[in-house]
Design a protein around this motif. Structure first.
Motif, mmCIF file in Angstrom:
data_model
loop_
_atom_site.group_PDB
_atom_site.id
_atom_site.type_symbol
_atom_site.label_atom_id
_atom_site.label_comp_id
_atom_site.label_asym_id
_atom_site.label_seq_id
_atom_site.Cartn_x
_atom_site.Cartn_y
_atom_site.Cartn_z
ATOM 1 N N ASN A 189 0.843 -1.197 0.000
ATOM 2 C CA ASN A 189 0.000 0.000 0.000
ATOM 3 C C ASN A 189 0.877 1.246 0.000
ATOM 4 O O ASN A 189 1.834 1.349 0.773
ATOM 5 C CB ASN A 189 -0.920 0.024 1.219
ATOM 6 C CG ASN A 189 -1.747 1.297 1.286
ATOM 7 O OD1 ASN A 189 -1.379 2.255 1.960
ATOM 8 N ND2 ASN A 189 -2.849 1.315 0.564
ATOM 9 N N SER A 202 -3.303 3.720 -2.749
ATOM 10 C CA SER A 202 -3.635 2.552 -3.568
ATOM 11 C C SER A 202 -2.871 1.331 -3.076
ATOM 12 O O SER A 202 -1.751 1.445 -2.574
ATOM 13 C CB SER A 202 -3.295 2.813 -5.040
ATOM 14 O OG SER A 202 -3.617 1.689 -5.835
ATOM 15 N N ASP A 203 -3.503 0.161 -3.228
ATOM 16 C CA ASP A 203 -2.819 -1.113 -3.016
ATOM 17 C C ASP A 203 -2.229 -1.560 -4.348
ATOM 18 O O ASP A 203 -2.930 -1.598 -5.368
ATOM 19 C CB ASP A 203 -3.797 -2.180 -2.521
ATOM 20 C CG ASP A 203 -4.166 -2.003 -1.064
ATOM 21 O OD1 ASP A 203 -3.349 -1.433 -0.312
ATOM 22 O OD2 ASP A 203 -5.270 -2.431 -0.676
ATOM 23 N N PHE A 204 -0.947 -1.905 -4.326
ATOM 24 C CA PHE A 204 -0.288 -2.372 -5.541
ATOM 25 C C PHE A 204 -0.045 -3.874 -5.463
ATOM 26 O O PHE A 204 0.460 -4.382 -4.463
ATOM 27 C CB PHE A 204 1.046 -1.647 -5.749
ATOM 28 C CG PHE A 204 0.899 -0.241 -6.252
ATOM 29 C CD1 PHE A 204 0.782 0.017 -7.612
ATOM 30 C CD2 PHE A 204 0.852 0.820 -5.360
ATOM 31 C CE1 PHE A 204 0.636 1.316 -8.078
ATOM 32 C CE2 PHE A 204 0.703 2.120 -5.815
ATOM 33 C CZ PHE A 204 0.595 2.370 -7.182
ATOM 34 N N ARG A 205 -0.433 -4.558 -6.522
ATOM 35 C CA ARG A 205 -0.137 -5.974 -6.720
ATOM 36 C C ARG A 205 0.737 -6.093 -7.957
ATOM 37 O O ARG A 205 0.755 -5.194 -8.796
ATOM 38 C CB ARG A 205 -1.427 -6.778 -6.901
ATOM 39 C CG ARG A 205 -2.350 -6.735 -5.680
ATOM 40 C CD ARG A 205 -3.738 -7.237 -6.025
ATOM 41 N NE ARG A 205 -4.593 -7.341 -4.845
ATOM 42 C CZ ARG A 205 -5.213 -6.323 -4.275
ATOM 43 N NH1 ARG A 205 -5.075 -5.094 -4.787
ATOM 44 N NH2 ARG A 205 -5.974 -6.491 -3.210
ATOM 45 N N LYS A 206 1.419 -7.215 -8.082
ATOM 46 C CA LYS A 206 2.326 -7.323 -9.229
ATOM 47 C C LYS A 206 1.570 -7.273 -10.554
ATOM 48 O O LYS A 206 2.115 -6.847 -11.571
ATOM 49 C CB LYS A 206 3.177 -8.584 -9.135
ATOM 50 C CG LYS A 206 2.447 -9.888 -9.404
ATOM 51 C CD LYS A 206 3.441 -11.032 -9.413
ATOM 52 C CE LYS A 206 2.771 -12.348 -9.778
ATOM 53 N NZ LYS A 206 3.745 -13.462 -9.801
ATOM 54 N N ASP A 208 -0.497 -5.203 -11.381
ATOM 55 C CA ASP A 208 -0.621 -3.806 -11.789
ATOM 56 C C ASP A 208 0.498 -3.384 -12.743
ATOM 57 O O ASP A 208 0.434 -2.297 -13.330
ATOM 58 C CB ASP A 208 -0.613 -2.889 -10.560
ATOM 59 C CG ASP A 208 -1.841 -3.091 -9.687
ATOM 60 O OD1 ASP A 208 -2.938 -3.227 -10.247
ATOM 61 O OD2 ASP A 208 -1.694 -3.132 -8.453
ATOM 62 N N PHE A 209 1.517 -4.240 -12.887
ATOM 63 C CA PHE A 209 2.657 -3.896 -13.730
ATOM 64 C C PHE A 209 2.717 -4.757 -14.994
ATOM 65 O O PHE A 209 3.763 -4.872 -15.621
ATOM 66 C CB PHE A 209 3.951 -4.034 -12.927
ATOM 67 C CG PHE A 209 3.938 -3.243 -11.645
ATOM 68 C CD1 PHE A 209 4.098 -1.866 -11.665
ATOM 69 C CD2 PHE A 209 3.719 -3.872 -10.425
ATOM 70 C CE1 PHE A 209 4.065 -1.131 -10.488
ATOM 71 C CE2 PHE A 209 3.686 -3.145 -9.243
ATOM 72 C CZ PHE A 209 3.854 -1.766 -9.275
ATOM 73 N N ILE A 226 8.132 -1.152 -2.121
ATOM 74 C CA ILE A 226 8.061 0.137 -2.811
ATOM 75 C C ILE A 226 8.814 1.134 -1.945
ATOM 76 O O ILE A 226 8.504 1.294 -0.760
ATOM 77 C CB ILE A 226 6.608 0.598 -3.039
ATOM 78 C CG1 ILE A 226 5.902 -0.335 -4.035
ATOM 79 C CG2 ILE A 226 6.577 2.037 -3.565
ATOM 80 C CD1 ILE A 226 4.453 0.036 -4.303
ATOM 81 N N ALA A 240 9.053 0.614 -7.371
ATOM 82 C CA ALA A 240 8.451 -0.689 -7.067
ATOM 83 C C ALA A 240 9.455 -1.762 -7.475
ATOM 84 O O ALA A 240 9.873 -1.824 -8.638
ATOM 85 C CB ALA A 240 7.146 -0.862 -7.830
ATOM 86 N N LEU A 255 7.356 4.685 -10.037
ATOM 87 C CA LEU A 255 6.017 5.222 -9.806
ATOM 88 C C LEU A 255 6.155 6.704 -9.488
ATOM 89 O O LEU A 255 6.895 7.072 -8.574
ATOM 90 C CB LEU A 255 5.336 4.505 -8.637
ATOM 91 C CG LEU A 255 5.229 2.977 -8.720
ATOM 92 C CD1 LEU A 255 4.658 2.425 -7.415
ATOM 93 C CD2 LEU A 255 4.366 2.560 -9.893
ATOM 94 N N LYS A 265 3.454 5.228 -14.314
ATOM 95 C CA LYS A 265 4.273 4.025 -14.143
ATOM 96 C C LYS A 265 5.165 3.842 -15.360
ATOM 97 O O LYS A 265 4.707 3.931 -16.494
ATOM 98 C CB LYS A 265 3.382 2.786 -13.965
ATOM 99 C CG LYS A 265 2.651 2.735 -12.641
ATOM 100 C CD LYS A 265 1.854 1.457 -12.485
ATOM 101 C CE LYS A 265 0.602 1.481 -13.323
ATOM 102 N NZ LYS A 265 -0.285 0.320 -13.055
#
Length: 269
Positions: A189, A202-206, A208-209, A226, A240, A255, A265
């Protein structure tokens, strides 16, 4: 009369069509590879390298178990002269020779592997249930940073949260058999505040990339962290960090949180 003949020939054509379809269907059924159940039965047990006491794997039922702390069991079958292992990938190994106590096959490197079956139950300890290894972060990590841009003060929060999402990394054991090592991914997060105003969160998950990293690589990566890098006229820059566990392979995605709350990104160059 002509009309009756037309109907007759139409019926004949339909009969021939359905016969042909049925024949093709039978041909397709014959193409299905039958599993060699007798060979599968003979493979049940623990197998050792012929030139020592190193354990290669254990076969129980439809599964292959590996003596490794992070390896998942894999489904297997025997098709004709192939030992087929279905894990992260489906791999076929050519069987050279098989008896109830001898198993010889060719690994992916083209090397001949000779295994012998053991009845020594002490080896069962190597296959006891294992806890999967959480890589890079096995606990919640919290980090906050205070920064200034001009006269404005910003507060950045990062929290790394371990998950139960598994990342399978394919490797090869000493016998050249592909095994899948399992690790846990993270959700990170990122929150940025300007005073009491939430500028970005925001919550980032892999996943998202996925537009930044090739999909065949992304599935092996763990989102590790991050970290804050700098603030400039463009915005606040974070990195990230995504890595393939236990390797030197990593991707860094930059980011940028702009001062109007947007996110940019891009792969770090």
């Amino acid at each position: 009369m002509i009309r009756k003949q037309s109907v007759f020939f139409l019926l004949i054509g339909l009969v021939l069509f359905f016969v042909a379809c049925g024949q093709r269907g039978n041909d397709r059924k014959e193409e299905v590879v039958q599993e060699n159940l007798e060979a599968k039965k003979n493979l049940q047990g623990i197998w050792l390298d012929d030139d020592g006491d190193d354990v290669a794997f254990r076969i129980k039922g439809d599964s292959v178990f590996f003596p490794d702390s992070t390896s998942m069991p894999a489904y297997f079958r025997v098709e004709k002269d192939s030992f087929v292992v279905v894990g992260g990938n489906t791999v076929k190994y050519h069987i050279v020779k098989q008896t109830p106590h001898l198993f010889v096959f060719v690994n992916q490197n083209g090397e001949r592997v000779k295994l012998v079956k053991t009845d020594d139950e002490s080896y069962l300890d190597l296959f006891a249930p294992k806890t999967f290894l959480a890589v890079n972060q096995n606990r919640i990590v919290k980090r906050d940073t205070v920064l200034y841009h001009g006269a404005e003060k910003y507060h950045c929060y990062v929290q790394v949260n371990p998950t139960t999402y598994k990342v399978v990394k394919s490797t090869f054991n000493d016998d050249g058999v592909e095994v899948g090592n399992v690790y846990y991914d993270n959700i990170v997060n990122l929150g940025v505040f300007n005073g009491a105003r939430r500028l970005f969160s925001s919550d980032f998950r892999k996943q998202d990339f996925q537009k930044n990293i090739p999909s065949d690589i992304l599935r092996q990566l763990v989102l590790s962290d991050i970290t804050f890098n700098q603030a400039n006229e463009e915005g606040m820059h974070f990195y990230a960090v995504l890595v393939i566990p236990e390797t030197s392979i990593s991707y860094i995605v930059e980011l940028v949180v702009t001062y109007d709350g947007k996110i940019i990104k891009r792969i770090k160059k």
